[in-house]
Structures are given as structure tokens and as C-alpha cells.
Design an enzyme around this catalytic site. Sequence first.
Site, PDB file in Angstrom:
ATOM      1  N   PRO A   1      -6.807  14.085  -0.970  1.00 22.46           N
ATOM      2  CA  PRO A   1      -7.325  13.841  -2.318  1.00 22.46           C
ATOM      3  C   PRO A   1      -6.511  14.524  -3.415  1.00 22.46           C
ATOM      4  O   PRO A   1      -6.551  14.092  -4.568  1.00 22.46           O
ATOM      5  CB  PRO A   1      -8.752  14.421  -2.262  1.00 22.46           C
TER       6      PRO A   1
ATOM      7  N   GLU B   1     -12.334  19.193   7.106  1.00 25.86           N
ATOM      8  CA  GLU B   1     -12.381  19.780   5.763  1.00 25.86           C
ATOM      9  C   GLU B   1     -11.030  19.730   5.052  1.00 25.86           C
ATOM     10  O   GLU B   1     -10.962  19.587   3.842  1.00 25.86           O
ATOM     11  CB  GLU B   1     -12.863  21.231   5.851  1.00 25.86           C
TER      12      GLU B   1
ATOM     13  N   ARG C   1       4.310  -5.207   3.678  1.00 29.29           N
ATOM     14  CA  ARG C   1       4.399  -6.528   3.042  1.00 29.29           C
ATOM     15  C   ARG C   1       5.591  -6.639   2.099  1.00 29.29           C
ATOM     16  O   ARG C   1       5.974  -7.747   1.705  1.00 29.29           O
ATOM     17  CB  ARG C   1       3.101  -6.849   2.285  1.00 29.29           C
TER      18      ARG C   1
ATOM     19  N   ASP D   1       3.667  -9.872  -7.420  1.00 30.56           N
ATOM     20  CA  ASP D   1       2.426  -9.117  -7.260  1.00 30.56           C
ATOM     21  C   ASP D   1       1.997  -8.437  -8.552  1.00 30.56           C
ATOM     22  O   ASP D   1       2.813  -8.056  -9.388  1.00 30.56           O
ATOM     23  CB  ASP D   1       2.602  -8.005  -6.210  1.00 30.56           C
TER      24      ASP D   1
END
Length: 258
Positions: free
Chosen positions: A99, A126, A164, A179
Site C-alpha cells: 500500500p 501485516e 498485454r 488504450d
Amino acid sequence: MRIDIVTIFPEMFEGVINSSILGRARREGLVEINLIDFRAYSPNKHNTVDDTPYGGGGGMVLKPEPIFAAVEALTEPPEAGQASAQQDKRRPRVILTCPQGEVYSQAKALDFASEEHLVIIAGHYEGYDERIREYLVTDEISVGDYVLTGGELPAMVIVDSVTRLLPGVLGNNTSAVLDSFREGLLEYPHYTRPAAFRGWSVPDVLLSGHHGNVERWRRKESLRRTLLRRPDLLQSLELTKEDRKLLDEVKREEGISR
């Protein structure tokens, strides 16, 4: 390209990497994707990979020994005397999903797609022993400002978005070029047959056969979609004179003041 995924839940990846476009790319030899269970590199007989944090607190922290050992087994050059072309290759990118990392973007996917070898560490519990961040990885990646139960899903996102982009993976070579986010704009709307469905019709310009008008419409709708949904993206773009003209048209049509 070779992608090694270091995880304690390799079974989570099987359906993703063996299905659809990723599965076909693997079968055709366009990408090599390997799953490495770092429990096998634990230094004790119980295959322990986590422990309680120093200083107290809840949760378990991934230990450095098994992760370092697993990654080094994938990235260390061959033993002396074993000639290999790998000796001339640079060290692969080692990506940590977490994160606190850089928020993932299409630009980062393009960056990773230019590499020959990626190692992705998908952690759990954790968190990681800080020495893994400091001395082992080259990139820390977050897929958004929210918390998941582990790094496996972010690793799948990275693998899919990078694969991709590789030559030959998509059937239409222009697909990845057009894209959303590739050049900073969201992609224009798409339509297919039937031309009329439940009273909703395909825009006439797309049925006209006039390629110049179609391209202008697509560019304008790409600008419109970006303005209405992600106006923040426009702030960092260098728009052409024609783009600015189209954007002014969109603003007038949408009743947006300059």
C-alpha cells in the site's frame, strides 16, 4: 519476457495465468510466467515465513530470510565457470506489492513491459520486514488507496497489464496503442452491430465510411470522456491546436464555461 511471482499462495494465480489472453500468450511462448512458493526457502523445518513484530503490535510480519533466498535464487548470476548469456544481462526489476508504493499507472506498465525479466513479490499478513524494502526490491507498487488481504491480486494486475503490452499478445496490434491512459486520455466509445438496438442508434459518423471524420469524432469523444470523467488528466497534457479546438467544442456542447 520472463515474470517470476514469489508468493505463498501460488494456487491463487493458476486460473488467471492459464486463461484467456494470458494463457494463450504462455502457450505461444510470448511470455514465461513462473510461480515460486517462498515457503520452500524457509530456513526451518516448519517452513515458517512470518513472525511477530519487534516492539509489539498485532499481526505477523514476513521474515527476510525466505524472501531474500527465493529472489536471489531467481536473480543471481550462474556459478563461476558456467558460461551463460544471462551473465551479460542486467539485474531484473524486483517489484514489491504494498500500500505504501507508487500508485500503479499505464506509464509504469509500459516501463515494466520494456524489461526482459520481472520478479514480483506478493506478500501477505501485516507487512514485510523493512530490510526487504531497503535492500532487495527495486520498485514498490500500490494498485490504489485501499487495503487488501495480500499482494496476490495486485501482482495479477501487474502481470495482466504488462503482458498485454508485449508484441504479439493482442490479436490487433493497435489495441494496446489506443488504450485509455496510453497517451493520457480516456478511450473513445465503441460500437458494433446492430446499428440500431432498442431505439438506440450508432452515431452516423461511424457508418459514413469517411475515415477522416471518424478519426476526428473519436479524438473529440476521447477528449469529452476525459473532461467529464477525469479532468485531472487534462492538466498534465500538451494538447495540439486541433485538440484545443475540439475541447472548446465539447465544452460548448456540455455547457461548461472556460
